[in-house]
Design an enzyme around this catalytic site. Sequence first.
Site, PDB file in Angstrom:
ATOM      1  N   CYS A 169       0.797  -1.073  -0.079  1.00 56.74           N
ATOM      2  CA  CYS A 169       0.051   0.006   0.065  1.00 56.74           C
ATOM      3  C   CYS A 169       0.791   1.379   0.033  1.00 56.74           C
ATOM      4  O   CYS A 169       0.389   2.369  -0.617  1.00 56.74           O
ATOM      5  CB  CYS A 169      -0.964  -0.037   1.156  1.00 56.74           C
ATOM      6  SG  CYS A 169      -2.171  -1.253   1.003  1.00 56.74           S
ATOM      7  N   THR A 170       2.051   1.155   0.626  1.00 58.93           N
ATOM      8  CA  THR A 170       3.024   2.316   0.550  1.00 58.93           C
ATOM      9  C   THR A 170       3.337   2.664  -0.799  1.00 58.93           C
ATOM     10  O   THR A 170       3.517   3.749  -1.135  1.00 58.93           O
ATOM     11  CB  THR A 170       3.946   1.815   1.719  1.00 58.93           C
ATOM     12  OG1 THR A 170       3.458   2.161   2.800  1.00 58.93           O
ATOM     13  CG2 THR A 170       5.176   3.181   1.565  1.00 58.93           C
TER      14      THR A 170
END
EC number: 1.11.1.24
Length: 178
Positions: free
Chosen positions: A69-70
Site C-alpha cells: 500500500c505504501t
Amino acid sequence: MKRIAPWILVCGLMAGTSAHAALPVGAAAPDFSVPASLGGNEYTFKLNEALKQGPVVLYFFPAAFTQGCTIEAHNFAEATDEYKALGATVVGVSTDNIDTLKKFSVSECRNKFAVAADSDGKVMKAYDAVHDRRPEYAQRVSYVISPEGKILYEFTDMSPESHVANTMRALRDWKAKQ
C-alpha cells in the site's frame, strides 16, 4: 514460536491473488460520502461532487502503512500532476480509520491526493472490492469513473505495480474520445 508483527501478516496475506468480481465497465458507480484526508486535513469526500470536476480514479487498498500500500501510494503521488492534467481526481479508500489516514495522506501520499476512511466497509462492498480471504480488508482494485458516473475501467491485482499505468492509459483513451 516467534511472534509475527500484525503488519507483516497483513502484507503476506494481501500478496496472493485470487478470483474476484468487480463492477463491470459501463455500470453505474455507486455514490458515496466518507471522511477523507488530504495533506493531513480532514474533510468529507463526496463522489458526486468530485465527478462535477471530471473523472475520478478510485482505488481501494488493504491497509495503510503496509509495504504494498505504501508502494501504491507513492506511485499515485508521483503521477498526481499527470492525473490533474487529464482533469482527474485521485482518491484511495481503505477501512483504516481517519486518524491513520491523516498520517498516511501526509507521509505516503505525499500531500498529493486524498485517502478516505471506509471504516464500516460499505463503500468497499458497493464496489465489490472486499478481499476474498480477509473481508475486513479491501482487495486492491482501481476504477476510473466518468464524470457521468459510469465505470470506464476496472483493474484488480494485489500487486501495486500496474495500477497507475493502467488507470492512466484508461484516462488517456477516454480523453482521446472526448
